[in-house]
Design an enzyme around this catalytic site. Structure first.
Site, PDB file in Angstrom:
ATOM      1  N   GLU A   9       0.865  -1.277   0.158  1.00 36.08           N
ATOM      2  CA  GLU A   9       0.002   0.092  -0.145  1.00 36.08           C
ATOM      3  C   GLU A   9       0.895   1.280  -0.113  1.00 36.08           C
ATOM      4  O   GLU A   9       0.444   2.193  -0.673  1.00 36.08           O
ATOM      5  CB  GLU A   9      -1.073   0.129   1.344  1.00 36.08           C
ATOM      6  CG  GLU A   9      -2.224  -0.842   0.884  1.00 36.08           C
ATOM      7  CD  GLU A   9      -3.170  -0.985   2.365  1.00 36.08           C
ATOM      8  OE1 GLU A   9      -3.252   0.287   2.789  1.00 36.08           O
ATOM      9  OE2 GLU A   9      -3.399  -2.017   2.740  1.00 36.08           O
ATOM     10  N   ASP A  80      -2.108  -4.364   3.488  1.00 32.31           N
ATOM     11  CA  ASP A  80      -2.257  -4.562   4.743  1.00 32.31           C
ATOM     12  C   ASP A  80      -3.365  -5.630   5.269  1.00 32.31           C
ATOM     13  O   ASP A  80      -4.134  -6.016   4.476  1.00 32.31           O
ATOM     14  CB  ASP A  80      -2.897  -3.192   5.535  1.00 32.31           C
ATOM     15  CG  ASP A  80      -1.713  -2.009   5.470  1.00 32.31           C
ATOM     16  OD1 ASP A  80      -0.460  -2.592   5.089  1.00 32.31           O
ATOM     17  OD2 ASP A  80      -1.972  -1.123   5.877  1.00 32.31           O
ATOM     18  N   ASP A  82      -5.911  -6.279   6.933  1.00 31.83           N
ATOM     19  CA  ASP A  82      -7.126  -6.175   7.467  1.00 31.83           C
ATOM     20  C   ASP A  82      -8.226  -5.995   6.554  1.00 31.83           C
ATOM     21  O   ASP A  82      -7.819  -6.301   5.216  1.00 31.83           O
ATOM     22  CB  ASP A  82      -7.023  -4.837   8.248  1.00 31.83           C
ATOM     23  CG  ASP A  82      -6.594  -3.659   7.516  1.00 31.83           C
ATOM     24  OD1 ASP A  82      -6.513  -3.595   6.481  1.00 31.83           O
ATOM     25  OD2 ASP A  82      -6.183  -2.531   8.235  1.00 31.83           O
ATOM     26  N   GLU A  84      -9.742  -3.435   4.868  1.00 36.10           N
ATOM     27  CA  GLU A  84      -9.268  -2.376   4.169  1.00 36.10           C
ATOM     28  C   GLU A  84      -8.120  -3.003   2.851  1.00 36.10           C
ATOM     29  O   GLU A  84      -8.145  -2.793   1.693  1.00 36.10           O
ATOM     30  CB  GLU A  84      -8.831  -0.944   4.748  1.00 36.10           C
ATOM     31  CG  GLU A  84      -9.702  -0.326   5.795  1.00 36.10           C
ATOM     32  CD  GLU A  84     -10.841   0.134   4.786  1.00 36.10           C
ATOM     33  OE1 GLU A  84     -10.694   0.648   3.678  1.00 36.10           O
ATOM     34  OE2 GLU A  84     -12.065   0.116   5.278  1.00 36.10           O
ATOM     35  N   TYR A 305       2.106  -4.522  13.134  1.00 34.79           N
ATOM     36  CA  TYR A 305       0.967  -3.990  12.450  1.00 34.79           C
ATOM     37  C   TYR A 305       0.059  -3.267  13.392  1.00 34.79           C
ATOM     38  O   TYR A 305      -0.237  -3.684  14.807  1.00 34.79           O
ATOM     39  CB  TYR A 305       0.228  -5.111  11.966  1.00 34.79           C
ATOM     40  CG  TYR A 305      -1.023  -4.357  11.121  1.00 34.79           C
ATOM     41  CD1 TYR A 305      -0.531  -3.455  10.141  1.00 34.79           C
ATOM     42  CD2 TYR A 305      -2.349  -4.628  11.017  1.00 34.79           C
ATOM     43  CE1 TYR A 305      -1.630  -2.841   9.142  1.00 34.79           C
ATOM     44  CE2 TYR A 305      -3.321  -3.992  10.378  1.00 34.79           C
ATOM     45  CZ  TYR A 305      -2.975  -2.934   9.245  1.00 34.79           C
ATOM     46  OH  TYR A 305      -4.094  -2.451   8.711  1.00 34.79           O
ATOM     47  N   ARG A 307      -2.884  -1.572  13.662  1.00 35.23           N
ATOM     48  CA  ARG A 307      -4.198  -1.362  13.349  1.00 35.23           C
ATOM     49  C   ARG A 307      -4.598  -2.983  13.969  1.00 35.23           C
ATOM     50  O   ARG A 307      -5.201  -3.738  13.032  1.00 35.23           O
ATOM     51  CB  ARG A 307      -4.854  -1.120  12.226  1.00 35.23           C
ATOM     52  CG  ARG A 307      -4.694   0.591  12.059  1.00 35.23           C
ATOM     53  CD  ARG A 307      -5.590   1.048  10.814  1.00 35.23           C
ATOM     54  NE  ARG A 307      -4.556   0.496   9.662  1.00 35.23           N
ATOM     55  CZ  ARG A 307      -3.539   1.322   9.021  1.00 35.23           C
ATOM     56  NH1 ARG A 307      -3.200   2.328   9.837  1.00 35.23           N
ATOM     57  NH2 ARG A 307      -2.970   1.013   8.188  1.00 35.23           N
ATOM     58  N   HIS A 351      -4.589 -10.327  14.204  1.00 38.87           N
ATOM     59  CA  HIS A 351      -3.035  -9.882  14.492  1.00 38.87           C
ATOM     60  C   HIS A 351      -2.676 -10.155  15.686  1.00 38.87           C
ATOM     61  O   HIS A 351      -3.406 -10.387  16.812  1.00 38.87           O
ATOM     62  CB  HIS A 351      -3.214  -8.612  13.715  1.00 38.87           C
ATOM     63  CG  HIS A 351      -4.089  -8.081  12.542  1.00 38.87           C
ATOM     64  ND1 HIS A 351      -3.613  -8.906  11.600  1.00 38.87           N
ATOM     65  CD2 HIS A 351      -5.179  -7.240  12.425  1.00 38.87           C
ATOM     66  CE1 HIS A 351      -4.444  -8.201  10.549  1.00 38.87           C
ATOM     67  NE2 HIS A 351      -5.461  -7.422  11.286  1.00 38.87           N
TER      68      HIS A 351
END
Length: 713
Positions: A9, A80, A82, A84, A305, A307, A351
């Site tokens: 990203e 990433d 997740d 998104e 990570y 988030r 995660h």
């Protein structure tokens, strides 16, 4: 060009990963969402199963991805890990005509060579449950925002917005302020005495605990004496009398460390311990995750990570932490068993918790490569993680009950026998500024006389609940299940930018506009600002992610009733007029009332007869100190572009011709010892320090050479 293309990203992340892969790999970045819903239309085919109508938001990136993909044998999509990231991976697959069921997707929780290579060796298909959960959230937010925001603009004023999460958070702030406003303080009295068993140096404080009636101790409600006559009676009975120790209880206690950070707890602790806003914490944490240029190492990611709402830690990380703890503190500081922290639900276990990703790079060893903000946050993450795997702190506790007649007073003490995790991550006061009131107490025995060195009676009032600050609001959002780790910071930023919530010091306060908009939503769209409804929607989105619920069905359950209410409100709600706040001054141009207006750059003063009269002026904010040139007052001004503070002489002061202006606040009365010029408080890399205002001063030139400071830093 290599045989393989890896797509991530962010460009910073691409640089870090490129270090770990050989010449057969090219790494490039999508720079976030390069495909999304359109800005100026709904972009959702409501009557066609809520089909999203995506457009290319960055055609240049799309063409670059297609060109690079055409030159390689295989494409790994490493966005990433997740919702998104999975959605972006799906968009990449669509654009590059890659079968999403093929093994094209790789993820890693930390950007280390071992993790990246392991991911390359274990590709998987794109997880469509994750993609659908993201699509459901994105479309849900679009339906709410796209239909509700224009209604607010039409009925209240232009520039307003509403959202599925931001509107609930605004209501939370409003409800807290209403609770504080409705609070009725209650008088109470604290009674205490300073006592000693023999010497004044052993003095300690005992506080009123209760009054003995027969064999029972009658304690006041909530530990407070609410009746002044009762308080006076107790005070008069103890003020001239000594106490007798009637009970001494000793024991051992222990404290366990907190779990390693989640996104929420990281933002809360960064606010409490190092004074970061949630926006700053999010920005700096992202830099640490994507990678910074570490001297002798190159581009290196320092944390996992960021988030996440999981507190799980890998076995490998636990073992690495044990080695570090033993080396620094000793073997007895290592937790003697495998300490595991429990997540609230299975949706949170995707995660690990936030932790260091390179255990050979402690904060001090990389300090010179980091900005002050990066160093402070990295140190916080490092110490919190180490502490989570350290032994419990062991304490000796003692409780002393002392009697004066029938009145019982108590003191509670605690001594840390073995610091354990406290050696790495010590206690701080809580958000309300209170501590546990425990103290170090001398050795006393039952039946011992305690000499009364002085009694006190203090009149107090109960305090209202504290206003939300950024840390406590995030904590409440997490507890209520409002939003996700990736949205906490953005949501708070949005309600501040929309002027629904204002910030005074650290406190978040509802504005008149925020209250008006929220009350309108409560009256007409109660579900949108209902905490339990929003939390339930988050839970249903989690069900989509885990494959338990169909995303189209979720949207179908919500939208028809919501749209019906939009149509009804548009027809029935009267336009609301927001009354301007009068300053009490008269316009010098036309004689009209001057009022406070809200503009793009904040509040200002304007004439109420606008547009016939266009008189305006800035709201003057007085700065501490005096003008170093003429002795007049100082005003705080803000730049239009980035709202940066600067300081000017108050033109209404003793010298109207003074032209003083400075980025830095002058220190009143302080002169430079080298050249005699005035001193200022200068901010650089997150720190504030005094320096000479004279650019030619040797002290200033020497400092620039030593730390790289510049005048426009």
């Amino acid at each position: 060009m290599g045989k393989n293309l890896v797509i991530v990203e962010s460009p910073a992340k691409a640089k870090t990963i490129e270090r770990y892969l050989g010449k057969d790999f090219k790494v490039t970045a999508t720079v976030g969402h390069f495909r999304d819903l359109p800005d100026k239309t709904l972009g959702v085919s409501v009557n066609n199963g809520f089909k999203p109508l995506y457009i290319d938001k960055n055609v240049k990136i799309k063409k670059e991805l297609q060109a690079l993909a055409s030159q390689v044998d295989f494409v790994y999509i490493a966005t990433d890990p997740d919702r998104e990231g999975e959605a972006i991976a799906w968009h990449v697959a669509k654009v590059l005509k890659i079968d999403p069921t093929s093994c094209c997707r790789i993820t890693f929780n930390e950007i280390t060579k071992k993790a990246v290579l392991a991911a390359i060796n274990n590709p998987r298909a794109i997880d469509m449950d994750l993609v659908n959960a993201q699509q459901a959230r994105r479309i849900l937010d679009r339906l709410v925002g796209y239909e509700l925001s224009p209604l607010l603009c039409k009925k209240v004023r232009s520039g307003l917005s509403a959202g599925r999460v931001q509107s609930v958070v605004t209501r939370m702030v409003m409800d807290k302020d209403a609770e504080i406003e409705a609070f009725i303080p209650e008088d109470y009295w604290n009674l205490s005495a300073s006592v000693t068993p023999d010497k004044k140096k052993d003095a300690f404080t005992v506080k009123y605990y209760g009054t003995k009636e027969g064999s029972e101790i009658i304690k006041p409600e909530n530990g407070r004496v609410l009746d002044k006559d009762v308080a006076d009676r107790i005070y008069n009975s103890i003020k001239d009398n000594d106490f007798e120790t009637v009970n001494v209880r000793k024991g051992k206690g222990s404290r366990k460390p907190a779990p390693p950070f989640t996104t929420s707890t990281m933002q809360q602790e960064a606010s409490r311990r190092i004074g970061f806003t949630t926006r700053t914490t999010t920005r700096v944490a992202q830099q640490l995750y994507e990678g910074v240029n570490v001297s002798g190492q190159g581009q290196t990611a320092l944390v996992t990570y960021i988030r996440t709402d999981s507190v799980r830690v890998s076995d490998e990380a636990i073992m690495a932490s044990h080695g570090l703890i033993e080396d620094k503190y000793g073997k007895n500081y290592v937790c003697p068993y495998k300490r595991e922290f429990k997540n609230k639900n299975s949706a949170q276990d995707a995660h690990e918790a936030i932790r260091p990703s390179h255990f050979d790079l402690d904060p001090e060893s990389v300090k010179s490569s980091l900005t002050n903000e990066q160093y402070r946050l990295y140190k916080l993450i490092w110490e919190r993680f180490l502490a989570s795997q350290m032994a419990d702190a062991v304490t000796n506790t003692v409780t002393i009950d002392a009697a004066c007649g029938n009145d019982i007073f108590r003191a509670t003490g605690e001594t840390v026998v073995f610091p354990g995790f406290l050696a790495a991550y010590g206690d701080v006061k809580s958000d309300n500024g209170k501590d546990d009131g425990k103290m170090l107490l001398p050795e006393v025995e039952e039946g011992m006389t305690l000499k009364n060195l002085g009694a006190k009676i203090d009149a107090k009032q109960t305090l209202p609940p504290a206003h939300y600050n950024e840390a406590s609001l995030i904590k409440a959002m997490e507890e209520f299940g409002i939003g996700r780790p990736s949205t906490y910071s953005k949501t708070i930023t949005t309600v501040l930018d929309r002027k629904y919530v204002d910030k005074e010091g650290k406190n978040l306060l509802i504005t008149d506009l925020g209250q008006l908009v929220t009350e309108m939503l409560e009256d007409n769209f109660n579900q949108i600002v209902d905490v339990s409804f929003t939390a339930d929607m988050e839970s249903r989105l989690d069900d989509v992610e885990m494959g338990k619920k169909d995303w189209v069905e979720l949207l179908g359950d919500f939208y028809p009733e919501f749209h019906e209410k939009i149509v009804e409100a548009d027809a029935n709600i009267e336009k609301v007029k927001i009354e301007d706040v009068k300053t009490g001054e008269i316009c010098p141009d036309c004689g009209g009332d001057l009022v406070i207006k809200e503009g793009r750059n904040g509040k200002f003063i304007a004439c109420s007869n606008y547009p016939n009269c266009k008189y305006t002026r800035n709201i003057e904010v007085q700065a501490k100190g005096k003008c170093p040139l003429c002795g007049a007052g100082l005003l705080v001004k803000k730049t239009r572009k980035n709202h940066k503070n600067f300081y000017v002489c108050d033109k209404k002061g003793t010298n109207p011709n003074c032209d003083f202006i400075s980025w830095d606040l002058p220190i009143d009365g302080k002169k430079c010892p080298d050249c005699g010029s005035y001193m200022v408080l200068h901010r650089f890399r997150g720190k504030t320090y005094p320096r000479c205002a004279n650019e030619e001063c040797n002290s200033r030139k020497n400092r620039k050479k030593s730390d790289g400071d510049t005048d426009n830093a």
